[in-house]
Design an enzyme around this catalytic site. Structure first.
Site, mmCIF file in Angstrom:
data_model
loop_
_atom_site.group_PDB
_atom_site.id
_atom_site.type_symbol
_atom_site.label_atom_id
_atom_site.label_comp_id
_atom_site.label_asym_id
_atom_site.label_seq_id
_atom_site.Cartn_x
_atom_site.Cartn_y
_atom_site.Cartn_z
ATOM 1 N N GLU A 47 0.845 -1.194 0.000
ATOM 2 C CA GLU A 47 0.000 0.000 0.000
ATOM 3 C C GLU A 47 0.883 1.247 0.000
ATOM 4 O OE1 GLU A 47 -3.742 1.752 2.599
ATOM 5 O OE2 GLU A 47 -2.144 0.685 3.658
ATOM 6 N N LYS A 119 -9.532 1.411 -2.391
ATOM 7 C CA LYS A 119 -9.717 0.907 -1.032
ATOM 8 C C LYS A 119 -11.088 1.302 -0.484
ATOM 9 C CE LYS A 119 -7.306 1.055 3.464
ATOM 10 N NZ LYS A 119 -6.140 1.640 4.148
ATOM 11 N N CYS A 160 -5.019 -3.309 2.862
ATOM 12 C CA CYS A 160 -4.729 -3.033 4.269
ATOM 13 C C CYS A 160 -5.937 -3.142 5.200
ATOM 14 C CB CYS A 160 -4.069 -1.655 4.392
ATOM 15 S SG CYS A 160 -3.177 -1.414 5.959
#
Length: 293
Positions: A47, A119, A160
């Site tokens: 990330e 995300k 993440c």
């Protein structure tokens, strides 16, 4: 018709991204070349590969829109040069003068972008050690789960903090994913507590391989990340794990293990939809007593 290879090599690029995109991409390019030399067919970066900066003004000065982003262009060239799949875990991509996307890219060996993922879950939290994160102040969350075809199976793309939302991973597995990508920049504090067990849990719950490249160590912006890039097989076994230093973590992936694990525990076939009932206003025994009146 040719059959898919029985195994492939995955290379996870562990980084310690700083505040200068050009320097970060140079580091990533060097590590991708190392992974290719070690036989990698698929390489994943963590990330925020291009920049990690808590100074919002400087961040927006350094990032670009997707069409003009030099980081993305460099990764497309690297994929083509090395003839491998390059999965850029995520880049900070400018959407508006004060708003960005935390966006991952899967690039094929011809240098073409075959999947994008923004995300979904934003990391907004105050930690016990005084660290505070407000990802939603800078990044616009995505709202679409993404899967993509690789020669060896179907890849679910996540990033993440998504790791903490198991419904997303079950949905990806039910949509056909046999591998789950979780490129990350986990904090040291939360990583020490939860990283390994959550990665193994996501693999076990879905019968998928988990591939998670990570940021690691003390960054130029003062943040400290956990590292420990990890590959987990569908039975929950750790195939490879890094430490905190930048480098390349390699693992050989055997896609047939997915069907083996799922045949032993076919939980994906047994899921049922259900409703959650409202709690009773009074204890159940009181309702029973009143029923006799």
């Amino acid at each position: 018709m040719t059959s898919a290879p029985s195994t492939f090599k995955a290379g996870l690029i562990q980084m310690r991204t700083g505040i200068t995109p050009a320097a970060n991409i140079e580091t990533a390019a060097r590590l991708i070349a190392e992974a290719k030399a070690a036989g990698a067919d698929y390489v994943q970066t963590p990330e925020m590969t291009n920049v990690m900066d808590v100074n919002r003004e400087r961040l927006f000065q350094n990032i670009r829109e997707e069409d003009s982003d030099p980081s993305l262009a460099a990764f497309r060239e690297l994929a083509k040069k090395h003839g491998i799949y390059v999965h850029v875990g995520s880049l900070a991509i400018k959407l508006l003068p004060d708003r960005a996307a935390n966006r991952g890219f899967l690039i094929d060996p011809q240098g073409e972008i075959v999947a994008r993922y923004d995300k979904i879950h934003m990391f907004d939290v105050d930690l016990a050690n005084g660290e505070s994160y407000r990802e939603s102040h800078t990044y616009r969350p995505g709202d679409i789960a993404i899967t993509a075809d690789l020669p060896w199976g179907h890849l679910g793309l996540t990033i993440c903090y998504d790791l903490r939302f198991p419904a997303l991973y079950r949905a990806l597995a039910e949509a056909g994913a046999t591998m789950l990508a979780i490129p990350s920049a986990f904090t040291r504090q939360t990583g020490e507590a939860h990283w390994n067990v959550l990665m193994r849990a996501r693999a076990i719950e879905t019968g998928c391989f988990v591939l998670a490249a990570a940021q690691g160590g003390k960054h130029e912006n003062g943040r400290e990340t956990f590292g420990h890039s990890i590959v987990v097989d569908p039975w929950g076994r750790v195939l490879a794990e890094g430490g905190t230093e930048p480098g390349v973590i390699m693992a050989e992936i055997e896609p047939a293990l997915v069907s083996d694990a799922r045949s032993r525990v076919p939980s994906l076939d047994h899921g049922r939809r259900f409703e959650v009932a409202e709690p009773l206003a009074e204890p159940a025994h009181l309702h029973l007593v009143r029923g006799k009146e």
